[in-house]
Design an enzyme around this catalytic site. Sequence first.
Site, PDB file in Angstrom:
ATOM      1  N   CYS A 142     -14.361  28.690  15.390  1.00 41.32           N
ATOM      2  CA  CYS A 142     -13.101  29.430  15.520  1.00 41.32           C
ATOM      3  C   CYS A 142     -11.889  28.540  15.212  1.00 41.32           C
ATOM      4  O   CYS A 142     -11.743  28.079  14.094  1.00 41.32           O
ATOM      5  CB  CYS A 142     -13.005  30.097  16.884  1.00 41.32           C
ATOM      6  N   LYS A 163      -4.391  41.459  15.720  1.00 43.52           N
ATOM      7  CA  LYS A 163      -5.481  40.597  16.162  1.00 43.52           C
ATOM      8  C   LYS A 163      -6.818  41.087  15.612  1.00 43.52           C
ATOM      9  O   LYS A 163      -7.130  42.278  15.663  1.00 43.52           O
ATOM     10  CB  LYS A 163      -5.528  40.565  17.690  1.00 43.52           C
ATOM     11  N   SER A 192     -12.301  37.124  17.731  1.00 47.64           N
ATOM     12  CA  SER A 192     -11.162  37.292  18.627  1.00 47.64           C
ATOM     13  C   SER A 192     -10.117  36.261  18.227  1.00 47.64           C
ATOM     14  O   SER A 192     -10.091  35.153  18.750  1.00 47.64           O
ATOM     15  CB  SER A 192     -11.592  37.105  20.088  1.00 47.64           C
ATOM     16  N   HIS A 235     -17.287  34.050  16.799  1.00 51.83           N
ATOM     17  CA  HIS A 235     -17.799  33.589  18.093  1.00 51.83           C
ATOM     18  C   HIS A 235     -19.203  34.134  18.326  1.00 51.83           C
ATOM     19  O   HIS A 235     -19.428  34.942  19.235  1.00 51.83           O
ATOM     20  CB  HIS A 235     -16.875  34.047  19.222  1.00 51.83           C
ATOM     21  N   GLU A 237     -21.449  32.781  19.763  1.00 52.18           N
ATOM     22  CA  GLU A 237     -21.919  32.335  21.080  1.00 52.18           C
ATOM     23  C   GLU A 237     -21.476  33.250  22.223  1.00 52.18           C
ATOM     24  O   GLU A 237     -21.953  33.102  23.354  1.00 52.18           O
ATOM     25  CB  GLU A 237     -21.431  30.907  21.356  1.00 52.18           C
ATOM     26  N   ARG A 249      -8.228  41.817  30.550  1.00 58.63           N
ATOM     27  CA  ARG A 249      -7.221  40.823  30.942  1.00 58.63           C
ATOM     28  C   ARG A 249      -5.878  41.138  30.294  1.00 58.63           C
ATOM     29  O   ARG A 249      -4.835  41.151  30.960  1.00 58.63           O
ATOM     30  CB  ARG A 249      -7.700  39.434  30.522  1.00 58.63           C
TER      31      ARG A 249
END
Length: 305
Positions: A142, A163, A192, A235, A237, A249
Amino acid sequence: MPLNLPDKLPAIELLKEENIFVIDTSRATQQDIRPLRIVILNLMPLKITTETDLVRLLSNTPLQVEISFMKIKSHTSKNTPIEHMQTFYTDFEQMRNEKYDGMIITGAPVEQMDFEEVTYWEEITEIFDWARTHVTSTLYICWAAQAGLYHHYGVPKYPLDQKMFGIFEHRVLEPFHSIFRGFDDCFYVPHSRHTEVRREDILKVPELTLLSESKDAGVYMAMARGGREFFVTGHSEYSPYTLDTEYRRDLGKGLPIEIPRNYYVDDDPDKGPLVRWRAHANLLFSNWLNYFVYQETPYNINDIE
């Protein structure tokens, strides 16, 4: 095969609950083989979560793997207990004379800043350069992928209007490349991020090979130096609920955030995520460990150069 983790690392018990085979250092010393030495430079705020995500994927390996965690001296983590950092992390300065079979450098929540404005830019670029002579293969993830491409090859990053947030389909551009052994022609990866690197800039650099991309998410993976450097913008992972946690969030903070694309069942947050990236995430990390770390690293680790 087992992972060799520091005694009492929280990830050990979490992964045992998932039926992942791990052993602690005390038990590993009784096995007479040389483990692969992997160092993780963890720049993510929630370090224990990231440790667990990466260790989960590194567990699917042909040999015993010894994990170490590196930290940078020029930045203090605000979201991880200081006792955890003192117990499991070591400053780069104390590790600079060591050599490692593999290295993973994670993303960081600084992507909307210019690279040179990042407070630890000088130290992290020193680590990037150090890795070239002290590590057999380095996996940049990333923001670290963007930073590594910029530092080593002058590849810029660009802000996105919106985004890049969700699960996106990718295609393999080099189907016979060992990093993709066992992959389907298309596969899914979480993203992300607020910035991107562009394929035309990758293709301008003769030392870089573009390996995978997405029509929606853009560049996913590039390679350099015959597999000694991999730059991965997504990502793989991430655990199943990471994007959900990020989404809720930001909603709670009143930030402008769209529902992560292609993530929830029927695009309904109340129905939970549809996991479509787990198998290829495991293949990515096991292929990297096997073909670019284990198969390439010298038996005498001090011969790495």
